[in-house]
Write an enzyme that holds these catalytic residues in place. Structure first.
Site, short mmCIF file in Angstrom:
data_model
loop_
_atom_site.label_atom_id
_atom_site.label_comp_id
_atom_site.label_asym_id
_atom_site.label_seq_id
_atom_site.Cartn_x
_atom_site.Cartn_y
_atom_site.Cartn_z
N SER A 172 0.87 -1.17 0.00
CA SER A 172 0.00 0.00 0.00
C SER A 172 0.91 1.22 0.00
O SER A 172 2.07 1.14 0.43
CB SER A 172 -0.84 0.02 1.28
OG SER A 172 -1.43 1.29 1.47
N TYR B 244 -1.63 -0.90 10.41
CA TYR B 244 -1.62 -1.12 8.95
C TYR B 244 -0.36 -0.51 8.34
O TYR B 244 0.28 -1.12 7.48
CB TYR B 244 -2.88 -0.48 8.37
CG TYR B 244 -3.11 -0.70 6.90
CD1 TYR B 244 -3.62 -1.92 6.42
CD2 TYR B 244 -2.87 0.31 5.97
CE1 TYR B 244 -3.86 -2.11 5.06
CE2 TYR B 244 -3.11 0.13 4.62
CZ TYR B 244 -3.61 -1.08 4.17
OH TYR B 244 -3.86 -1.25 2.81
#
Ligand SMILES: NC(=O)c1ccc[n+]([C@@H]2O[C@H](COP(=O)([O-])OP(=O)(O)OC[C@H]3O[C@@H](n4cnc5c(N)ncnc54)[C@H](OP(=O)(O)O)[C@@H]3O)[C@@H](O)[C@H]2O)c1
Length: 249
Positions: free
Chosen positions: A140, A153
């Site tokens: 990401s 995350y």
């Protein structure tokens, strides 16, 4: 150059969202493609929808944090080989540091990072037998640009990006490359409520040079490229697909 005929691919987290788009594109490029997720019914429905479009895929239900060997066995049951592993499973927990206990942090790291290592490690003996093995992690832009209140995350995806380099250096060979794809903001089903948020729309117009969310299908060509013979000398890199969000000052 982008033909995947004769290859077998497993896409973890391939039952919806970006994983499904990547799986669809691999199958269209000629690979026998198997999609994984925990929810069998969702996989079966995805398979039926693809079949209606003339695309045939296999399914390998199972939780990647627990059932790696079963998932891999299902992935190879038709062809006996595995050439491409795209690990797209990724969960998010947007609790900030005050709200997130260390055990919750560890749990997210287990799903988003440790499971990636585990599936890659277990798949290695299969992929190393391929004449052009491909290990592709889905990270990401959170791997290199943080939003406040998203510690687990961000750490997991940063770790996954570093793991990509580590495995590329350790395992990279003529018949095996290890790379990652870093998506930016994509309007997947999971993000539908965010994509509809008017405040975020204004933010997107300022922060993303293309002034829009990514369409889920726009991730797929990156996967086909990295999986294909065209990327034979690409190893240890992360291909960012974010409309320019992370290069804008
Ligand atoms: N969408 C974005 O804008 C964006 C941006 C940056 C990065 N990413 C990354 O891209 C990847 C895909 O994102 P997405 O938005 O398409 O995700 P998504 O729509 O939430 O889909 C995630 C998929 O993973 C499966 N899954 C979740 N946990 C699993 C587990 N333990 N074992 C097996 N399968 C599991 C889910 O199916 P089941 O629920 O049936 O298991 C689902 O098919 C993720 O790694 C995400 O972090 C996405």
């Amino acid at each position: 150059m982008f033909d995947l005929t004769g290859k077998t691919a497993l896409v973890t987290g391939g039952g919806r969202g970006l994983g499904l788009e990547m799986a669809k594109a691999l199958a269209r490029a000629g690979a026998w493609t198997v999609i994984n997720g925990r929810n069998r019914q969702n996989l079966e429905e995805a398979r039926e929808r693809l079949a209606a479009d003339g695309i045939s895929v296999g399914i390998a239900p199972g939780d990647i944090t627990q059932d790696v060997e079963t998932i891999l066995l299902r992935a190879i049951d038709k062809t006996g080989q595995l050439d491409i592993l795209i690990h797209a499973v990724g969960e998010r927990d947007r609790r900030g540091t005050e709200a997130m206990a260390p055990q919750d942090f560890a749990s997210l790291l287990n799903t988003d990072l440790t499971a990636a290592y585990a599936v890659a490690r277990s798949a290695l003996p299969l992929i190393q037998r391929s004449s052009a093995g491909r290990l592709i992690f889905v990270t990401s832009i959170a791997a290199f640009a943080a939003r406040a209140g998203d510690p687990a995350y961000t750490a997991a995806k940063g770790g996954l990006e570093a793991l990509t380099r580590s495995l590329a250096v350790e395992l990279g060979a003529d018949n095996l490359t290890v790379n990652a794809i870093a998506p930016g903001w994509f309007a997947t089903e999971t993000n539908a409520h965010l994509a509809a948020d008017p405040d975020l729309k204004a933010f997107v117009e300022v922060r993303i040079p293309l002034k829009r969310w990514g369409r889920p299908e726009e991730i797929a060509p990156a996967a086909v490229f990295l999986a294909s013979p065209a990327a034979s000398f690409v190893n240890g890199t992360t291909l960012t697909v974010d409309g320019g969000m992370t290069v804008q000052m």
